[in-house]
Enzyme design. Structure first.
Site, mmCIF file in Angstrom:
data_model
loop_
_atom_site.group_PDB
_atom_site.id
_atom_site.type_symbol
_atom_site.label_atom_id
_atom_site.label_comp_id
_atom_site.label_asym_id
_atom_site.label_seq_id
_atom_site.Cartn_x
_atom_site.Cartn_y
_atom_site.Cartn_z
ATOM 1 N N SER A 133 57.824 33.097 5.534
ATOM 2 C CA SER A 133 57.673 34.352 6.192
ATOM 3 C C SER A 133 58.253 35.291 5.189
ATOM 4 O O SER A 133 58.634 35.254 4.269
ATOM 5 C CB SER A 133 58.745 34.414 7.465
ATOM 6 O OG SER A 133 58.940 35.528 7.929
ATOM 7 N N TYR A 146 66.905 32.986 11.605
ATOM 8 C CA TYR A 146 65.445 32.948 11.255
ATOM 9 C C TYR A 146 65.453 33.108 9.720
ATOM 10 O O TYR A 146 65.048 32.290 8.920
ATOM 11 C CB TYR A 146 64.779 34.023 12.145
ATOM 12 C CG TYR A 146 63.051 33.811 11.741
ATOM 13 C CD1 TYR A 146 62.355 33.110 12.405
ATOM 14 C CD2 TYR A 146 62.507 34.661 10.792
ATOM 15 C CE1 TYR A 146 61.047 33.044 12.089
ATOM 16 C CE2 TYR A 146 61.274 34.500 10.603
ATOM 17 C CZ TYR A 146 60.470 34.004 11.240
ATOM 18 O OH TYR A 146 59.129 33.655 10.903
HETATM 19 P P1 NAD Z 1 53.642 30.773 17.796
HETATM 20 O O1 NAD Z 1 54.662 30.779 18.849
HETATM 21 O O2 NAD Z 1 52.268 31.086 18.311
HETATM 22 O O3 NAD Z 1 53.337 29.042 17.491
HETATM 23 C C1 NAD Z 1 54.333 28.311 17.283
HETATM 24 C C2 NAD Z 1 54.056 26.876 17.220
HETATM 25 O O4 NAD Z 1 55.024 26.082 16.986
HETATM 26 C C3 NAD Z 1 53.232 26.578 18.702
HETATM 27 O O5 NAD Z 1 52.034 25.424 18.619
HETATM 28 C C4 NAD Z 1 54.439 25.758 19.305
HETATM 29 O O6 NAD Z 1 53.976 24.881 20.548
HETATM 30 C C5 NAD Z 1 55.291 25.207 18.109
HETATM 31 N N1 NAD Z 1 56.557 24.559 18.337
HETATM 32 C C6 NAD Z 1 57.548 25.193 18.943
HETATM 33 N N2 NAD Z 1 58.452 24.588 19.179
HETATM 34 C C7 NAD Z 1 58.379 23.295 18.978
HETATM 35 C C8 NAD Z 1 58.905 21.958 18.728
HETATM 36 N N3 NAD Z 1 60.022 21.956 19.213
HETATM 37 N N4 NAD Z 1 58.388 21.037 18.290
HETATM 38 C C9 NAD Z 1 56.834 20.846 18.075
HETATM 39 N N5 NAD Z 1 56.143 22.179 18.102
HETATM 40 C C10 NAD Z 1 56.933 23.308 18.483
HETATM 41 O O7 NAD Z 1 54.066 31.497 16.748
HETATM 42 P P2 NAD Z 1 53.560 31.757 15.072
HETATM 43 O O8 NAD Z 1 53.718 33.324 15.024
HETATM 44 O O9 NAD Z 1 51.904 31.199 15.262
HETATM 45 O O10 NAD Z 1 54.346 31.064 14.223
HETATM 46 C C11 NAD Z 1 54.041 29.913 13.430
HETATM 47 C C12 NAD Z 1 54.920 30.182 11.988
HETATM 48 O O11 NAD Z 1 54.567 31.310 11.480
HETATM 49 C C13 NAD Z 1 56.353 30.025 12.380
HETATM 50 O O12 NAD Z 1 57.061 29.081 11.459
HETATM 51 C C14 NAD Z 1 56.726 31.261 12.367
HETATM 52 O O13 NAD Z 1 58.158 31.403 11.705
HETATM 53 C C15 NAD Z 1 55.811 31.866 11.218
HETATM 54 N N6 NAD Z 1 55.856 33.285 10.986
HETATM 55 C C16 NAD Z 1 55.268 34.049 11.872
HETATM 56 C C17 NAD Z 1 55.055 35.184 11.951
HETATM 57 C C18 NAD Z 1 54.471 36.087 12.895
HETATM 58 O O14 NAD Z 1 54.461 37.395 12.774
HETATM 59 N N7 NAD Z 1 53.906 35.525 13.906
HETATM 60 C C19 NAD Z 1 55.296 35.897 10.592
HETATM 61 C C20 NAD Z 1 56.086 35.253 9.644
HETATM 62 C C21 NAD Z 1 56.134 33.846 9.676
#
Ligand code: NAD
Length: 251
Positions: A133, A146
């Site tokens: 991130s 986080y």
């Molecule tokens: P999201 O909530 O859309 O997806 C999260 C995924 O993780 C889902 O498939 C969910 O089912 C899965 N998950 C959650 N808990 C779980 C568990 N206990 N076991 C197995 N799977 C689990 O979120 P996203 O925004 O797509 O985030 C994905 C990654 O990207 C994360 O690591 C997040 O920190 C990172 N990220 C997101 C952003 C953003 O702006 N959305 C920015 C930087 C980093």
């Protein structure tokens, strides 16, 4: 279709960024194993769409990860992407939320990696891609767990990149800024409460205020970067932390 014959496990690929990465790898011919939580029928539809299989291990549980990795078997590409967020001042931060965020965002990455590395080394080729991130490089208030977890993912990735440097296996982070996914939508109410702001103020004055482009990153852009990291031309790209954040961390 340069990934034909390669097997990829993408954690947290039932939604958001992970799903976009899974789609991008499948479009290049990779055999994808999906993982994540969610509605079983919707996941079955994704399996059919991508010609993928699914493992529903809950990555909060190291024993479940061990079982998943044994069931999945040898993989060429590991994308550690599952993650969660919680927004609260440190003195009010629920202990169970701290523990869960560290377990999912950080420790699960260790548990999948340690299981996946032997087969990658034996094959003389592998790609480990960790979704970190912008918060692996910089911080914002009220996200102590986080930000700690994501900074640690960066350190972990650099470490294994060095350990694997002569094996044909690369390890890199992709570090998105704000991507419009359920994870971002879910933190808006808590950010409204923590900062005393309206929904529009949170979107414009907190989230997009960070990104000089004033645009949310698109999940497909992250999929494209993951595909690049799997190319032969990226064989010397290792231990890097790739920003895709509209210029956020350049400031
Ligand atoms: P999201 O909530 O859309 O997806 C999260 C995924 O993780 C889902 O498939 C969910 O089912 C899965 N998950 C959650 N808990 C779980 C568990 N206990 N076991 C197995 N799977 C689990 O979120 P996203 O925004 O797509 O985030 C994905 C990654 O990207 C994360 O690591 C997040 O920190 C990172 N990220 C997101 C952003 C953003 O702006 N959305 C920015 C930087 C980093």
């Amino acid at each position: 279709m340069f990934l034909k014959g390669k097997r990829a496990l993408v954690t947290g690929s039932t939604s958001g960024i992970g799903l976009a990465v899974a789609r991008a790898l499948a479009a290049e011919g990779a055999e994808v194993v999906l993982n994540g939580l969610g509605d079983r029928d919707e996941i079955a539809a994704l399996e059919a769409e991508l010609g993928a299989s699914y493992n529903g291990a809950n990555l909060l549980d190291p024993a479940a990860i061990e079982v998943m990795m044994a069931e999945v078997g040898a993989i060429d590409i590991l994308v550690n992407n599952a993650g969660m967020q919680h927004v609260a001042p440190v003195e009010d931060f629920p202990i169970e939320k701290w523990d869960a965020i560290i377990a999912l965002n950080l420790s699960a990455t260790f548990h999948t990696t340690r299981a996946a590395v032997p087969a990658m080394k034996a094959a003389g080729w592998g790609r480990i891609i960790n979704t970190a991130s912008a918060h692996s490089k910089t911080a914002s208030p009220f996200k102590s767990a986080y930000n700690a977890s994501k900074h640690a993912v960066d350190g972990f990735t650099k470490t294994i990149a060095l350990e694997l440097a002569q094996t044909g296996v690369t390890a890199n982070c992709i570090s998105p800024g704000y991507v419009w996914t359920p994870l971002i939508e879910g933190q808006i109410p808590d950010t409204m409460a923590a900062r005393g702001l309206s929904r529009e103020e949170v979107i414009n004055d907190v989230l997009l205020a960070k990104q000089p482009t004033k645009k949310f990153v698109q999940p497909e852009e992250i999929g494209a970067l993951a595909v690049f990291l799997c190319r032969e031309e990226a064989g010397n790209v290792t231990g890097a932390n790739w920003s895709i954040d509209g210029g956020w961390t350049a400031e």
